[in-house]
Design an enzyme around this catalytic site. Structure first.
Site, short mmCIF file in Angstrom:
data_model
loop_
_atom_site.label_atom_id
_atom_site.label_comp_id
_atom_site.label_asym_id
_atom_site.label_seq_id
_atom_site.Cartn_x
_atom_site.Cartn_y
_atom_site.Cartn_z
N HIS A 172 0.84 -1.21 0.00
CA HIS A 172 0.00 0.00 0.00
C HIS A 172 0.87 1.26 0.00
O HIS A 172 0.66 2.19 -0.79
CB HIS A 172 -0.88 -0.07 1.25
C1 HEM Z 1 1.40 3.93 7.03
C2 HEM Z 1 1.47 4.60 5.93
C3 HEM Z 1 0.34 4.79 4.94
C4 HEM Z 1 0.42 5.60 3.85
C5 HEM Z 1 1.63 6.41 3.41
C6 HEM Z 1 -0.86 5.55 3.18
C7 HEM Z 1 -1.18 6.27 2.04
C8 HEM Z 1 -2.41 6.27 1.43
C9 HEM Z 1 -2.75 7.05 0.26
C10 HEM Z 1 -1.80 8.00 -0.45
C11 HEM Z 1 -4.03 6.78 -0.06
C12 HEM Z 1 -4.83 7.39 -1.23
C13 HEM Z 1 -4.82 6.44 -2.42
C14 HEM Z 1 -5.80 6.90 -3.49
O1 HEM Z 1 -6.63 7.78 -3.23
O2 HEM Z 1 -5.77 6.33 -4.61
C15 HEM Z 1 -4.53 5.82 0.89
C16 HEM Z 1 -5.79 5.28 0.89
C17 HEM Z 1 -6.26 4.35 1.79
N1 HEM Z 1 -5.55 3.82 2.86
FE1 HEM Z 1 -3.63 4.25 3.35
N2 HEM Z 1 -1.68 4.70 3.86
C18 HEM Z 1 -1.00 4.19 4.95
C19 HEM Z 1 -1.48 3.29 5.88
C20 HEM Z 1 -2.75 2.72 5.86
C21 HEM Z 1 -3.22 1.73 6.80
C22 HEM Z 1 -2.40 1.17 7.96
C23 HEM Z 1 -4.49 1.41 6.44
C24 HEM Z 1 -5.44 0.42 7.07
C25 HEM Z 1 -5.07 -0.70 7.63
C26 HEM Z 1 -4.82 2.20 5.27
C27 HEM Z 1 -6.04 2.17 4.62
C28 HEM Z 1 -6.36 2.91 3.51
C29 HEM Z 1 -7.65 2.83 2.83
C30 HEM Z 1 -8.82 1.94 3.23
C31 HEM Z 1 -7.56 3.75 1.76
C32 HEM Z 1 -8.65 4.03 0.72
C33 HEM Z 1 -8.43 3.06 -0.43
C34 HEM Z 1 -9.53 2.06 -0.51
O3 HEM Z 1 -10.59 2.23 0.10
O4 HEM Z 1 -9.34 1.04 -1.25
N3 HEM Z 1 -3.74 2.99 4.95
N4 HEM Z 1 -3.51 5.51 1.79
#
Ligand code: HEM
Length: 213
Positions: A172
């Protein structure tokens, strides 16, 4: 989502969505590091992140509950955008083109691509298993209510789910950095027209259809 007020930018995440995401992300990193410290003596030095061994043992389960509750809120906000459709199957068959940056060979992607959706479901599967197994192995409050066999199985389930989630989140984070402009979506809340057109064209069209109504 409507086009943002600033010209050339589209609002992808509201302040509430971003705050919710970063609470999950920060608690996840703290949990992964403190969990590895508890998992094996060779990684015990990581317990310094939460202030030493005793504090790690006290804080790790409470942080887990915080992450689970904030994750449920995140799922309620995003689940409807993560339903798999026929285009996603085509996208998955073209996984090679995704890795080779040949996006022109792929079907138009909606708000999320199939890879993001599968990762979403990995999170949805692992989070409740982590919580349930974590409660069983939470010695001070709950372990006394369960037979030793259940506690042993829970320890294994907890480790497997944590491993799967750590691998998933590494992918991710890598994808967030690899697709230039994605991190700004989760920090500033907006993406450029170019980013939306290149990576999520069906979503771009949808935003403008709604915006033009
Ligand atoms: C630790 C560093 C993390 C970074 C740098 C990060 C970064 C990002 C970014 C940039 C997006 C936007 C992607 C888009 O809009 O196309 C996103 C979406 C998302 N992230 Fe993270 N994330 C991190 C950790 C996590 C963790 C730990 C979780 C949950 C366990 C998480 C869950 C999500 C979810 C659910 C989305 C929306 C995408 C979807 O619903 O499929 N993220 N993240």
């Amino acid at each position: 989502m409507k086009p943002a007020d600033r010209p050339g930018l589209i609002l992808r995440y509201t302040a509430g969505e971003r705050t919710n995401h970063w609470i999950v992300a920060i608690s996840f990193v703290l949990l992964a590091l403190s969990g590895l410290a508890l998992f094996h003596p060779s990684m015990f030095w990581l317990s310094n992140v939460l202030g030493g061994g005793t504090w790690t043992r006290i804080l790790h389960p409470f942080l887990g509950v915080l992450m689970f509750v904030s994750f449920v809120l995140l799922v309620l906000r995003f689940w409807r955008h993560n339903m798999l459709n026929a285009n996603d199957r085509v996208w998955l068959r073209h996984a090679g083109d995704v890795l080779a940056n040949h996006e022109e060979a792929l079907p138009e992607v909606g708000r999320y691509n199939a890879g993001q959706k599968l990762l979403f479901f990995l999170m949805v599967l692992c989070m409740p298993l982590l919580l349930l197994s974590g409660i069983v192995i939470w010695r001070v409050y709950f372990s006394a209510y369960f037979p030793i066999e259940v506690i042993r199985v829970s320890a294994v389930v907890h480790a497997i789910c944590a491993f799967a989630l750590i691998c998933g989140i590494i992918v991710h984070i890598y994808a967030a950095l690899w697709v230039k402009g994605s991190v700004a979506a989760m920090t500033r809340g907006t993406v450029t027209y170019g980013w939306a057109w290149k990576h999520h064209r069906a979503w771009f069209r949808e935003v403008f259809r709604q915006g033009n109504k």
